[in-house]
Design a protein around this motif. Structure first.
Motif, mmCIF file in Angstrom:
data_model
loop_
_atom_site.group_PDB
_atom_site.id
_atom_site.type_symbol
_atom_site.label_atom_id
_atom_site.label_comp_id
_atom_site.label_asym_id
_atom_site.label_seq_id
_atom_site.Cartn_x
_atom_site.Cartn_y
_atom_site.Cartn_z
ATOM 1 N N UNK A 28 0.752 -1.096 0.119
ATOM 2 C CA UNK A 28 -0.075 0.171 -0.027
ATOM 3 C C UNK A 28 0.806 1.455 -0.039
ATOM 4 N N UNK A 29 2.063 1.152 0.270
ATOM 5 C CA UNK A 29 2.814 2.306 0.188
ATOM 6 C C UNK A 29 4.331 2.126 -0.316
ATOM 7 N N UNK A 30 5.209 3.156 -0.692
ATOM 8 C CA UNK A 30 6.332 2.606 -1.389
ATOM 9 C C UNK A 30 7.607 2.295 -0.421
ATOM 10 N N UNK A 31 7.544 1.000 -0.240
ATOM 11 C CA UNK A 31 8.711 0.431 0.663
ATOM 12 C C UNK A 31 9.253 -0.688 0.162
ATOM 13 N N UNK A 32 10.536 -0.983 -0.212
ATOM 14 C CA UNK A 32 11.138 -2.201 -0.440
ATOM 15 C C UNK A 32 11.501 -2.702 0.874
ATOM 16 N N UNK A 33 11.117 -4.138 0.947
ATOM 17 C CA UNK A 33 11.387 -4.876 2.138
ATOM 18 C C UNK A 33 12.320 -5.933 1.891
ATOM 19 N N UNK A 34 13.627 -5.927 2.400
ATOM 20 C CA UNK A 34 14.402 -7.084 2.140
ATOM 21 C C UNK A 34 14.446 -7.752 3.242
ATOM 22 N N UNK A 35 14.746 -9.122 3.444
ATOM 23 C CA UNK A 35 14.400 -10.009 4.357
ATOM 24 C C UNK A 35 15.674 -10.923 4.157
ATOM 25 N N UNK A 36 16.582 -11.211 4.733
ATOM 26 C CA UNK A 36 17.560 -12.095 4.922
ATOM 27 C C UNK A 36 17.274 -13.393 5.928
ATOM 28 N N UNK A 37 17.589 -14.495 5.618
ATOM 29 C CA UNK A 37 17.218 -15.625 6.368
ATOM 30 C C UNK A 37 18.197 -16.904 5.942
ATOM 31 N N UNK A 38 18.586 -17.692 6.791
ATOM 32 C CA UNK A 38 19.323 -18.804 6.548
ATOM 33 C C UNK A 38 18.371 -19.943 5.872
ATOM 34 N N UNK A 39 17.301 -19.748 6.131
ATOM 35 C CA UNK A 39 16.103 -20.795 5.662
ATOM 36 C C UNK A 39 15.395 -20.340 4.417
ATOM 37 N N UNK A 40 15.058 -21.250 3.775
ATOM 38 C CA UNK A 40 14.484 -20.872 2.345
ATOM 39 C C UNK A 40 12.893 -20.402 2.321
ATOM 40 N N UNK A 41 12.391 -20.519 3.548
ATOM 41 C CA UNK A 41 10.966 -20.308 3.838
ATOM 42 C C UNK A 41 10.978 -19.192 5.144
#
Length: 651
Positions: free
Chosen positions: A446-459
């Motif tokens: 709904x608004x201009x945000x690029x959410x980048x999430x890092x994880x060791x898991x594929x899900x």
């Protein structure tokens, strides 16, 4: 007794049972509770103190003589030793009962803090305590947690009231290295867990020479934590029992960092990752073009370069606002830890901030949630006004208000221009933060945000995979990329033989390459002939990687012994040999458990490679090579093909 509700009734606090049930606190969680956690639950000061004392007593009674003993083993530990400044003078001028009470209060406060940081209180010697990090289970940030504990102790001890009104002080020594540790038969009464080696002795010596309220650390601890804390160089000191001078640093305070390993990232070369950077850049362009949010999940094994990729993304768009929320293994049970720390950083609330309540009110006023509702909740969560009357809303209503406040806060920041929001190490997110992140992820469009999430898991642990726009799975370097990385990291100062050894040991993991190259450079600097063959064989696992590797082993549980036996057999082994040594069936579940958790992975080449000399083979046997990232797949038809995950420690 297996019911927390019954336990609360026994210690005279039955009215807190509902709070503990709502927070899903069981007996395993009790030992992890800190004073801050209890504040977040809305527990007043008196019951908080009573609870912390009862939890400490519960922990000490859990290890009775004659019970199950922890086996003695070699481990990489960070050991903290703390002692009261001027304890002899206190003992001489105070009544023995007063001095005893003062000492008990000191040890109780420090022990409670130690447990809140995940430390293991091994023993007390007079008015000194010894805390182990890395035992009975290692974490990747053992040394950092030890320094955080030391800083908390230095801040807390002067607040302890003394009978004569004087200000109490403490000296702390911290050292890291290899020890032999476990429950020792014949140990002194009350002391069952003992660490042998130079490390505990060094920690005691550092403590003894530290200035009042000073934290002295050895070189190993400094090297491991230099990117996270500010230090003052004390110089080399001659300590009793050590042949040469010991280089000492004094820990001062944490370093405020927007990105993990920011200092290290600036000094290491960027190799590869062009396609990943381009994919993120395409998402960012789309966000700026249509004002709709996007989400990218960046996954990969430890040390593969997830944090480095985020750093490069932020550096590629210097004019863009970027928020960074970091999850941490020590705070998986601390409600909303990454988001609350982010809010404090952005709002500017620190221990030295004047009028922090005014800053908090200003930040909350941008939300559609009325201040009369949001302020009592957040002042408790952030401990801005500890004595402020807690919110009377139900837990579910408070949770909804918190989610709305953070959503409104992000929306407000994004209204000034497209926003980048990085969430690091999502595999360690606490349950409350997971719910909040899920809410934000499904509303980010709904608004201009690029959410980048890092994880060791594929899900995603927070279960928002359906909202993910792009999933970037980082792979290991090719041999060419790894060679380029080592050359650039070392400045070309390593011989071809040493470089070949590093490439073989690290097998394309950037962090392993970096640390092994640094270790090789240090070894070469102390050698008269950097190109000599000895340098090739002496490159071992740096201290900076030991805790991370041991942590992966500890998480295997009972299967850990099988992995350790496999390591003794060698980098190549077959399941028949392993099963014979450990007394298990080749078709049993142990190797499947190892494969599922990482240290052992199926090898597609195992069925047709000739076993090396000295290895047992038999019908359907075969030898097993360390797998590349792209080689992971199904085991061979007879289920015996397996190889260990590359590990620099192994020959």
């Amino acid at each position: 007794m297996n019911d927390v509700t019954s336990w609360l009734a026994e210690i005279g606090l039955p009215h807190l049972a509902d709070k503990f049930v709502d927070a899903q606190i069981d007996f395993d969680t009790l030992a992890l509770l800190s004073d801050q956690d209890l504040r977040e639950l809305g527990v007043p000061m008196g019951p908080r103190r009573k609870l912390l004392a009862a939890i400490a007593a519960l922990g000490s009674s859990a290890r009775q003589p004659g019970g199950d003993r922890t086996p003695v083993e070699r481990r990489q530990l960070t050991i903290l030793v703390g002692d009261i400044v001027g304890s002899t003078e206190y003992a001489s001028r105070l009544d023995p009962e007063d001095f005893s009470q003062l000492t008990q209060t000191f040890l109780s406060r420090c022990s409670g803090l130690a447990r809140s940081h995940g430390g293991f209180v091994a023993n007390y010697v007079g008015d000194a305590l010894q805390v182990l990090f890395g035992f009975p289970a290692a974490e990747e940030n053992d040394a950092e947690r030890a320094i955080h504990l030391a800083l908390d102790i230095v801040a807390t001890v002067p607040q302890i009231e003394t009978p004569d009104g004087s200000r109490l002080g403490v000296r702390i020594g911290v050292a890291s290295g290899l020890v032999v540790v476990g429950d020792i038969e014949g140990a002194p009464a009350g002391i069952s867990t003992v660490a042998f080696g130079y490390v505990p002795n060094l920690a005691h010596r550092l403590q003894a020479i530290a200035v009042p309220n000073g934290i002295y650390v050895d070189e190993n601890t400094y090297q491991t934590t230099a990117g996270a804390f500010e230090y003052a160089d004390v110089g080399g000191k001659t300590l009793k029992g050590f042949s040469g001078p010991i280089h000492i640093c004094r820990a001062l305070k944490p370093i405020a960092r927007q990105y993990r390993f920011a200092g290290e990232l600036q000094s290491t070369p960027l190799v590869g990752r062009k396609s990943e950077l381009q994919a993120v850049g395409t998402l960012w362009d789309a966000v700026r073009a249509d004002g709709n949010g996007r989400i990218a999940l960046i996954s990969g094994e430890p040390g593969i370069g997830k944090s480095r990729l985020l750093y490069e993304v932020g550096r590629s768009f210097p004019g863009s606002k970027a928020l960074v929320a970091e999850c941490a293994p020590a705070f998986t049970n601390s409600a909303l830890f990454p988001f609350l720390r982010l809010l404090k950083q952005e709002v500017g609330i620190t221990e030295d901030t004047p009028l922090p309540s005014e800053r908090l009110r200003a930040a909350l006023s941008a939300s559609t949630v009325p201040l009369s509702i949001s302020y009592p909740i957040f002042t408790r969560l952030l401990a801005v006004e500890p004595d402020y009357e807690p919110s009377r809303l139900a837990a579910s209503e408070q949770e909804a208000a918190i989610s709305q406040v953070f959503s409104d806060w992000l929306r407000q920041l994004a209204s000034a221009g497209p926003l980048m929001f990085f969430v690091e190490d999502e595999q360690w997110i606490d349950p409350s933060s997971g719910k909040l992140l899920q809410t934000l992820a499904y509303g980010v469009a709904q608004f201009p945000v690029l959410l980048l999430v890092t994880s060791r898991e594929s899900r995603t642990r927070a279960e928002f995979d359906k909202a993910v726009t792009v999933h970037l799975a980082l792979e290991r370097f090719s041999r060419e990329e790894a060679g380029e990385f080592v050359h650039m990291s070392s400045g070309g100062h390593l011989s071809s033989g040493v470089v070949s050894t590093l490439l073989s040991k690290a097998e394309g993991v950037p962090l392993y390459l970096e640390e092994l190259a640094r270790s090789a450079l240090m070894l070469a600097a102390h050698s008269s002939d950097p190109s000599e063959t000895k340098a090739e064989s002496d490159v071992a696992v740096p201290i900076s990687l030991q805790s991370a590797l041991m942590s992966r082993l500890d998480k295997l549980g009972a299967v850990k012994a099988v992995a350790q036996t496999a390591a003794v057999i060698g980098r190549e082994f077959d399941l028949k040999t392993l099963a014979h040594v450990v007394g298990l069936s080749p078709s049993g579940s142990s190797h499947r458990s190892l494969s599922a958790t990482g240290p052992v992975t199926p090898s597609l080449t195992a069925c047709y490679r000739r076993p090396p000399r000295g290895h047992c083979s038999g019908t359907g046997g075969g030898s097993f090579m360390p797998c590349r990232q792209g080689d992971r797949g199904s085991p061979t038809e007879d289920g015996r093909g397996a190889s260990r995950d590359p590990r620099p420690a192994l020959p």
